[in-house]
Design a protein around this motif. Structure first.
Motif, PDB file in Angstrom:
ATOM      1  N   ALA A 115      35.986  44.544  27.351  1.00 13.39           N
ATOM      2  CA  ALA A 115      35.738  43.929  28.655  1.00 13.39           C
ATOM      3  C   ALA A 115      34.462  43.108  28.572  1.00 13.39           C
ATOM      4  CB  ALA A 115      35.588  45.002  29.733  1.00 13.39           C
ATOM      5  N   PRO A 116      34.451  41.893  29.100  1.00 11.92           N
ATOM      6  CA  PRO A 116      33.243  41.077  29.030  1.00 11.92           C
ATOM      7  C   PRO A 116      32.094  41.700  29.807  1.00 11.92           C
ATOM      8  CG  PRO A 116      34.871  40.086  30.496  1.00 11.92           C
ATOM      9  CD  PRO A 116      35.551  41.219  29.802  1.00 11.92           C
ATOM     10  N   GLU A 117      30.906  41.546  29.276  1.00 11.06           N
ATOM     11  CA  GLU A 117      29.692  42.087  29.899  1.00 11.06           C
ATOM     12  C   GLU A 117      29.204  41.110  30.971  1.00 11.06           C
ATOM     13  OE1 GLU A 117      28.191  44.898  29.663  1.00 11.06           O
ATOM     14  OE2 GLU A 117      28.120  45.693  27.624  1.00 11.06           O
ATOM     15  N   THR A 118      29.706  41.283  32.179  1.00  4.37           N
ATOM     16  CA  THR A 118      29.425  40.334  33.257  1.00  4.37           C
ATOM     17  C   THR A 118      28.549  40.915  34.362  1.00  4.37           C
ATOM     18  OG1 THR A 118      31.500  40.973  34.353  1.00  4.37           O
ATOM     19  CG2 THR A 118      31.574  39.059  32.871  1.00  4.37           C
ATOM     20  N   GLY A 119      27.969  42.078  34.151  1.00  2.00           N
ATOM     21  CA  GLY A 119      27.184  42.703  35.202  1.00  2.00           C
ATOM     22  C   GLY A 119      26.054  41.826  35.702  1.00  2.00           C
ATOM     23  N   LEU A 120      25.292  41.224  34.781  1.00  2.00           N
ATOM     24  CA  LEU A 120      24.197  40.343  35.183  1.00  2.00           C
ATOM     25  C   LEU A 120      24.715  39.138  35.952  1.00  2.00           C
ATOM     26  CD1 LEU A 120      21.977  40.257  31.977  1.00  2.00           C
ATOM     27  CD2 LEU A 120      21.304  41.161  34.198  1.00  2.00           C
ATOM     28  N   ALA A 121      25.769  38.539  35.438  1.00  2.00           N
ATOM     29  CA  ALA A 121      26.320  37.346  36.074  1.00  2.00           C
ATOM     30  C   ALA A 121      26.829  37.654  37.474  1.00  2.00           C
ATOM     31  CB  ALA A 121      27.445  36.776  35.215  1.00  2.00           C
ATOM     32  N   HIS A 122      27.517  38.780  37.605  1.00  2.00           N
ATOM     33  CA  HIS A 122      28.052  39.159  38.911  1.00  2.00           C
ATOM     34  C   HIS A 122      26.929  39.417  39.911  1.00  2.00           C
ATOM     35  CE1 HIS A 122      30.695  40.904  41.892  1.00  2.00           C
ATOM     36  NE2 HIS A 122      29.973  42.014  41.889  1.00  2.00           N
ATOM     37  N   ALA A 123      25.908  40.152  39.477  1.00  2.00           N
ATOM     38  CA  ALA A 123      24.790  40.459  40.370  1.00  2.00           C
ATOM     39  C   ALA A 123      24.042  39.198  40.786  1.00  2.00           C
ATOM     40  CB  ALA A 123      23.847  41.441  39.693  1.00  2.00           C
ATOM     41  N   ALA A 124      24.042  38.200  39.912  1.00  2.00           N
ATOM     42  CA  ALA A 124      23.353  36.944  40.231  1.00  2.00           C
ATOM     43  C   ALA A 124      24.191  36.028  41.113  1.00  2.00           C
ATOM     44  CB  ALA A 124      22.985  36.224  38.939  1.00  2.00           C
ATOM     45  N   GLY A 125      25.450  36.385  41.324  1.00  2.00           N
ATOM     46  CA  GLY A 125      26.307  35.578  42.173  1.00  2.00           C
ATOM     47  C   GLY A 125      27.083  34.490  41.453  1.00  2.00           C
ATOM     48  N   LEU A 126      27.141  34.555  40.113  1.00  2.00           N
ATOM     49  CA  LEU A 126      27.928  33.577  39.363  1.00  2.00           C
ATOM     50  C   LEU A 126      29.414  33.869  39.527  1.00  2.00           C
ATOM     51  CD1 LEU A 126      25.854  33.349  36.054  1.00  2.00           C
ATOM     52  CD2 LEU A 126      25.736  31.864  38.060  1.00  2.00           C
ATOM     53  N   ASP A 127      30.216  32.830  39.451  1.00  2.00           N
ATOM     54  CA  ASP A 127      31.663  32.968  39.621  1.00  2.00           C
ATOM     55  C   ASP A 127      32.273  33.649  38.404  1.00  2.00           C
ATOM     56  OD1 ASP A 127      31.539  31.663  42.053  1.00  2.00           O
ATOM     57  OD2 ASP A 127      31.955  29.686  41.186  1.00  2.00           O
ATOM     58  N   LEU A 128      33.159  34.627  38.674  1.00  2.00           N
ATOM     59  CA  LEU A 128      33.927  35.270  37.619  1.00  2.00           C
ATOM     60  C   LEU A 128      35.379  34.868  37.746  1.00  2.00           C
ATOM     61  CD1 LEU A 128      32.424  38.890  37.669  1.00  2.00           C
ATOM     62  CD2 LEU A 128      31.614  36.868  36.453  1.00  2.00           C
ATOM     63  N   SER A 129      36.075  34.834  36.620  1.00  2.00           N
ATOM     64  CA  SER A 129      37.468  34.400  36.602  1.00  2.00           C
ATOM     65  C   SER A 129      38.409  35.592  36.643  1.00  2.00           C
ATOM     66  CB  SER A 129      37.744  33.580  35.337  1.00  2.00           C
ATOM     67  OG  SER A 129      37.692  34.427  34.193  1.00  2.00           O
ATOM     68  N   GLU A 130      39.687  35.309  36.775  1.00  2.00           N
ATOM     69  CA  GLU A 130      40.680  36.376  36.799  1.00  2.00           C
ATOM     70  C   GLU A 130      40.744  37.139  35.487  1.00  2.00           C
ATOM     71  OE1 GLU A 130      44.427  34.833  38.005  1.00  2.00           O
ATOM     72  OE2 GLU A 130      43.800  34.407  40.066  1.00  2.00           O
ATOM     73  N   ASP A 131      40.377  36.491  34.388  1.00  2.00           N
ATOM     74  CA  ASP A 131      40.386  37.187  33.096  1.00  2.00           C
ATOM     75  C   ASP A 131      39.120  38.010  32.874  1.00  2.00           C
ATOM     76  OD1 ASP A 131      38.401  35.354  32.357  1.00  2.00           O
ATOM     77  OD2 ASP A 131      39.768  34.100  31.201  1.00  2.00           O
ATOM     78  N   GLY A 132      38.240  38.048  33.869  1.00  2.00           N
ATOM     79  CA  GLY A 132      37.060  38.894  33.801  1.00  2.00           C
ATOM     80  C   GLY A 132      35.804  38.219  33.310  1.00  2.00           C
ATOM     81  N   GLY A 133      35.922  37.002  32.771  1.00  2.00           N
ATOM     82  CA  GLY A 133      34.764  36.326  32.215  1.00  2.00           C
ATOM     83  C   GLY A 133      33.994  35.516  33.244  1.00  2.00           C
ATOM     84  N   VAL A 134      32.887  34.951  32.787  1.00  2.00           N
ATOM     85  CA  VAL A 134      32.070  34.066  33.613  1.00  2.00           C
ATOM     86  C   VAL A 134      32.672  32.671  33.577  1.00  2.00           C
ATOM     87  CG1 VAL A 134      29.783  33.043  33.914  1.00  2.00           C
ATOM     88  CG2 VAL A 134      29.996  35.414  33.144  1.00  2.00           C
ATOM     89  N   CYS A 135      32.929  32.098  34.736  1.00  2.00           N
ATOM     90  CA  CYS A 135      33.552  30.776  34.809  1.00  2.00           C
ATOM     91  C   CYS A 135      32.602  29.700  34.284  1.00  2.00           C
ATOM     92  CB  CYS A 135      33.930  30.436  36.244  1.00  2.00           C
ATOM     93  SG  CYS A 135      35.264  31.422  36.931  1.00  2.00           S
ATOM     94  N   VAL A 136      33.058  28.939  33.307  1.00  2.00           N
ATOM     95  CA  VAL A 136      32.331  27.755  32.848  1.00  2.00           C
ATOM     96  C   VAL A 136      33.302  26.594  32.769  1.00  2.00           C
ATOM     97  CG1 VAL A 136      30.559  29.030  31.571  1.00  2.00           C
ATOM     98  CG2 VAL A 136      32.663  28.347  30.400  1.00  2.00           C
ATOM     99  N   ASP A 137      32.752  25.386  32.833  1.00  2.00           N
ATOM    100  CA  ASP A 137      33.590  24.202  32.747  1.00  2.00           C
ATOM    101  C   ASP A 137      33.828  23.837  31.286  1.00  2.00           C
ATOM    102  OD1 ASP A 137      31.238  23.000  31.888  1.00  2.00           O
ATOM    103  OD2 ASP A 137      30.939  21.823  33.721  1.00  2.00           O
ATOM    104  N   ALA A 138      34.368  22.658  31.051  1.00  2.00           N
ATOM    105  CA  ALA A 138      34.663  22.240  29.682  1.00  2.00           C
ATOM    106  C   ALA A 138      33.413  22.126  28.828  1.00  2.00           C
ATOM    107  CB  ALA A 138      35.408  20.908  29.705  1.00  2.00           C
ATOM    108  N   PHE A 139      32.252  21.980  29.482  1.00  2.00           N
ATOM    109  CA  PHE A 139      30.988  21.790  28.771  1.00  2.00           C
ATOM    110  C   PHE A 139      30.199  23.099  28.641  1.00  2.00           C
ATOM    111  CE2 PHE A 139      32.302  18.055  31.106  1.00  2.00           C
ATOM    112  CZ  PHE A 139      32.335  17.081  30.118  1.00  2.00           C
ATOM    113  N   LEU A 140      30.827  24.206  29.016  1.00  2.00           N
ATOM    114  CA  LEU A 140      30.254  25.556  28.949  1.00  2.00           C
ATOM    115  C   LEU A 140      29.170  25.781  29.997  1.00  2.00           C
ATOM    116  CD1 LEU A 140      30.093  26.028  25.060  1.00  2.00           C
ATOM    117  CD2 LEU A 140      31.955  26.584  26.621  1.00  2.00           C
ATOM    118  N   ARG A 141      29.205  24.991  31.076  1.00  2.00           N
ATOM    119  CA  ARG A 141      28.249  25.151  32.167  1.00  2.00           C
ATOM    120  C   ARG A 141      28.850  26.016  33.269  1.00  2.00           C
ATOM    121  NH1 ARG A 141      27.615  18.812  33.383  1.00  2.00           N
ATOM    122  NH2 ARG A 141      29.801  19.302  33.859  1.00  2.00           N
ATOM    123  N   THR A 142      28.032  26.911  33.822  1.00  2.00           N
ATOM    124  CA  THR A 142      28.434  27.607  35.035  1.00  2.00           C
ATOM    125  C   THR A 142      28.182  26.684  36.224  1.00  2.00           C
ATOM    126  OG1 THR A 142      26.280  28.577  35.595  1.00  2.00           O
ATOM    127  CG2 THR A 142      27.630  29.756  33.961  1.00  2.00           C
TER     128      THR A 142
END
Length: 407
Positions: free
Chosen positions: A243-270
């Motif tokens: 499972a991806p380690e997204t605890g920090l990202a989730h607590a910071a309010g970053l978008d998570l995807s249905e596959d559990g990861g941190v959402c980034v665009d084609a350029f790897l930017r959140t």
């Protein structure tokens, strides 16, 4: 984009350390802070379930040598857990109370092994495999074990089964699929791996799952399956995915995807300013596939980390590499490129499945979506070209033609 004065990287694995190295190799003169929860300097993961677990290697493949980080002025914070990201203040806080400002931030927190929420899961003798310390502990356990049960018939489970047999243990693999690796390779190619392990003495309990673990005086003695049968075990490895380690990202309010990861665009930017993600934790919108994908393999961590470093310094290039991974089990070596959809893609095999020397192609509308070479080592570039370009091909070309000549 102005050049950042300080780049902070959270994650001391291949993606994070590769990004730090790439920053220096591109001449970045600013501060680089790399935080890793592991006490060891950054290392690559493949050897943990291969050479290190078997006993052919005593160390993993280190991302860089011992002196690299000092010589290249990378502030390496090992054994340091980051506890919070404050987006507005552009701060990273660590467990020791440190506060670290950033101009650019890379999340490369990786993933953690999934556990089984069943009774007895906390018994001693039950292992997972993710870190160097995990691998060393499991190797020592394999060397002493008479009976090993591996829960999970994917890549880690299959490679660990080969290692346990090398150590002389009796091995049983439990899997929910009817064929090992079926969700990745399908039943026909997955059957090659099943037969290989069977020839080496591995027993299979497929199409079933674990009800609970049986123990005595706090140590595991067996695995009870959902059909009520019990497999005796001195050592158990739970290898049911990560499972991806997204605890920090989730607590910071970053978008998570249905596959559990941190959402980034084609350029790897959140979506947050100046924050990127790479490796296992990144769910990237991939231009080649026109959808989000999250890849947990070595090459993706290596390449995305380096790519994110370039984009953090002002490049504006989409990440477009197709997934790649490799595996070694007994005398079988293989490489897989691309991303097949087993529900829609059809399989074409060139070579000898039974003899375990073949090329496998998965096709959609006469274009190769994924290709695999098994114990054949002179076709890698041609397979990569077919996957990367999507060149239309016929079955005859794949079965009999000169693959390197297909333009």
């Amino acid at each position: 984009m102005s050049e950042p004065q300080r780049i902070v990287i959270i994650g001391g694995g291949l993606a994070g350390a590769g990004a730090a190295a790439a920053l220096r190799e591109r001449g970045y003169p600013g501060e680089v802070l790399l935080f890793g929860a592991d006490a060891h300097r950054p290392y690559e993961l493949p050897a943990l379930s291969k050479g290190l677990l078997i006993g052919d290697a005593e160390e993993p493949d280190w991302v860089r040598d011992q002196n690299f980080y000092t010589e290249h002025d990378v502030a390496l914070h090992l054994g340091t857990r980051v506890t919070r990201i404050e987006l507005g203040a552009r701060l990273v806080l660590d467990a020791a109370g440190g506060e670290h400002r950033y101009d650019r931030l890379l999340l490369a927190t990786g993933s953690k092994p999934r556990s089984l929420p069943v009774r007895g899961a906390d018994l001693t003798g039950i292992h997972t495999l993710r870190t160097l310390d995990d691998a060393l502990a499991l190797r020592a356990a394999f060397a002493k074990a008479d009976r090993v049960v591996i829960v999970g018939s994917g890549w880690i489970g299959s490679e660990a089964a080969a290692a346990a047999r090398k150590h002389g243990a009796e091995v049983t693999v439990v899997g929910m699929e009817t064929t090992p690796l079926e969700s990745v390779l399908g039943p026909e190619v997955g059957g090659v791996f099943r037969d290989l392990h069977t020839e080496q003495g591995v027993r299979w309990r497929l199409g079933t799952s674990v009800a609970d673990f049986v123990g005595d005086e706090g140590a595991v003695t067996g695995v009870r399956l959902t059909d009520g049968s019990v497999l005796e075990a001195d050592v158990v490895l739970v290898a049911v995915g990560a499972a991806p380690e997204t605890g920090l990202a989730h607590a910071a309010g970053l978008d998570l995807s249905e596959d559990g990861g941190v959402c980034v665009d084609a350029f790897l930017r959140t979506a947050a300013p100046d924050i990127y993600a790479a490796g296992d934790v990144a769910s990237q919108f991939h231009p080649k596939y026109d959808r989000r994908i999250r890849v947990e393999h070595w090459a993706n961590a290596k390449n995305q980390g380096e790519h994110a470093a370039a984009n953090m310094l002002g490049d504006h290039e989409p990440y477009q590499r197709a997934p790649y991974f490799f595996s070694d089990q007994y005398d079988l070596g293989c490489e897989y490129r691309g991303l097949a959809n087993l529900d829609t893609d059809r399989l074409v095999v060139r070579g000898d499945l039974a003899g375990r020397e073949f090329l496998a192609f998965w096709l959609n509308e006469n274009r190769v979506t994924a290709a695999m070479n098994v114990n054949i080592w002179d076709s890698g570039d041609a397979l990569k070209h077919l996957v990367d370009t999507g060149t239309p091909v016929t079955d005859d070309q794949l079965l009999q033609g000169d693959l390197s000549a297909i333009a």
